[in-house]
Design an enzyme around this catalytic site. Sequence first.
Site, short mmCIF file in Angstrom:
data_model
loop_
_atom_site.label_atom_id
_atom_site.label_comp_id
_atom_site.label_asym_id
_atom_site.label_seq_id
_atom_site.Cartn_x
_atom_site.Cartn_y
_atom_site.Cartn_z
N LYS A 49 93.28 17.00 24.86
CA LYS A 49 93.14 18.38 25.33
C LYS A 49 94.47 19.10 25.15
O LYS A 49 95.31 19.13 26.06
CB LYS A 49 92.68 18.43 26.79
CG LYS A 49 92.16 19.81 27.20
CD LYS A 49 90.93 20.19 26.40
CE LYS A 49 90.42 21.57 26.73
NZ LYS A 49 89.30 21.98 25.89
N SER A 75 84.43 23.03 23.84
CA SER A 75 84.83 23.08 25.24
C SER A 75 83.77 23.83 26.04
O SER A 75 82.64 23.39 26.12
CB SER A 75 86.23 23.70 25.37
OG SER A 75 86.87 23.19 26.52
#
Length: 583
Positions: free
Chosen positions: A188, A383
């Site tokens: 991430k 996401s």
Amino acid sequence: MRFFKVFLASFLAFVVFAVLSIIVLSVLIGKALTSEKVTISPNGVLVLETGQAYHEQKVVNPLGALMKDEPAETPGLFQTIRLIENAANDDNIKGIYLKVNGNANGFASNEELRNALIRFRQSKKFVYAYGELMDQNAYYLATAADKVYLNPKGIVDFTGFSSQITFFKGALDKLEIKPEIFYCGKFKSATEPLRETQMTAANRIQTTQFLGELYGNFLQGISKARNVDTATLHGYANENLIQEAADALKYKLVDGLRYDDEVVNELKTKAGIKADEKVNFITLGKYNNGTDLSNGTGDSKIALIYAQGEIIGGESDHDNMIASENYIREIRKVREDKNVKAIVFRVNSGGGSALASEIIWRELSLAKKVKPVVVSMGDYAASGGYYISCMADSIFAQPNTLTGSIGVFGVLFNMQDFFKNKLGVTFDGVKTAQYADLGSMGRPLTEGEKRFIQNSVDSTYGSFKSRVVAGRKLDPAIVDSIAQGHVWSGVQAKELGLVDRIGGINDALVCAAKLAKLSSYRLREYPEVKDPFTKLVKSLGGDVSTSMVKKELGVNYELYQKVKEVQAMHGVIQAKMPYSYSF
């Protein structure tokens, strides 16, 4: 008394002026947007420009129409695809002239357009492409044509793909701004620009993987169209062999070097037009205005809901925002409409607010209980964009869609030293509870506060993964291994079970009809495009301001946008892609 008379007279004059202005403005809008129905005359050649940016839905531009510098309406991506399909069966259209100069569209959008052109050629009508400066994305689209021509002094960019990230850590250090960063998932990397000065090893690995997938798809498409193997094509890029127009011809990337007038003469021959006659070129906007696209028949409907842009909480009147309250209303409307038998949810988003994503996921889950929900992914469905997709009965993506990025993060900015040492500003105050000022930019977080925020990020990440586990019917351990914020291409996502099939909007509609057991249906698109007057009022405000900023900053506008994105991250848990990729 005289004062009141003057005041009332002035006020009345103002009211009259305002009413007349609205009437005049409405008439002007009507004239700008309402044109007589265009008749498509025979022997037409449909003109498509690769530099045209196609949003998911049509764009109504009353201000541009009034100023006579832009079309009043630009068809959306799916609308354009449908127009190309219609042209294949239109006796008045002889072929397509593809003007190739730049490409403002993402990879998956480009794939949709390219596939539509390939299908058009099956009608035995021609597609000719001509360009002067062909970037790689534009050239990829051009290879769908029967013939690809390049200006004798033109250029084909064929140098391979690259991805570059802007890092802000050094600037933040100089400014004494300290970001307090919380995230889940080793891949991430959305916060990397704030905490690193270069890519982490994990991010370099994932970017190399999906960039390689996108480039492989690019080479395979060109290889099939130009009959040159992918290894040879890669060699062209690796050795930078395509430097001049003659090189593009030598290495079989184009069919010939022509000037525009020479290509037009060839089009005349192909279309059966006499040498002394003009080619009946028909722009996409004109063809759209002269064509009635059928939305199907019957009482049964399939709702096509477009979701493009950043996911945010609350409401928004911005075209490129997925505001949770707006989409709750739209999804609930079609869920409660008994004539709507299935939903196709078109997602083109790199994510945004994790909470807003959860809210939209919930409404779609309720819809799924009463009718099929099929997701069609665009350039991005990552996401938060994947969060709102994972519950679908079936998910379609293009091979070059970027998806996954299952992870979350949060950022708060400690600007105490910046304000004190750079501006001479200090903060003080009182509070009724220990954590009443949690999140203030005027002080650093305590260790206890850091634990609270990390726990919240961890909990949100756990919820995200649980939605994927339930929606995709995957083992939790598998989801954990392919999550971690990792960005995947559409091909990779299909192999991992995050996506069901490779395909476009049409494929998703066929699937939805099949799941709903519909032999015929009417298509209904949501959200409804704003009326021209509302759009004009908005254009006179925010859109004009944006245009002025773009004009003033020029090439620096992208950097300005990134800074604004960083500011917007403060205090909101994000389910968002690492950054916007530019290749």
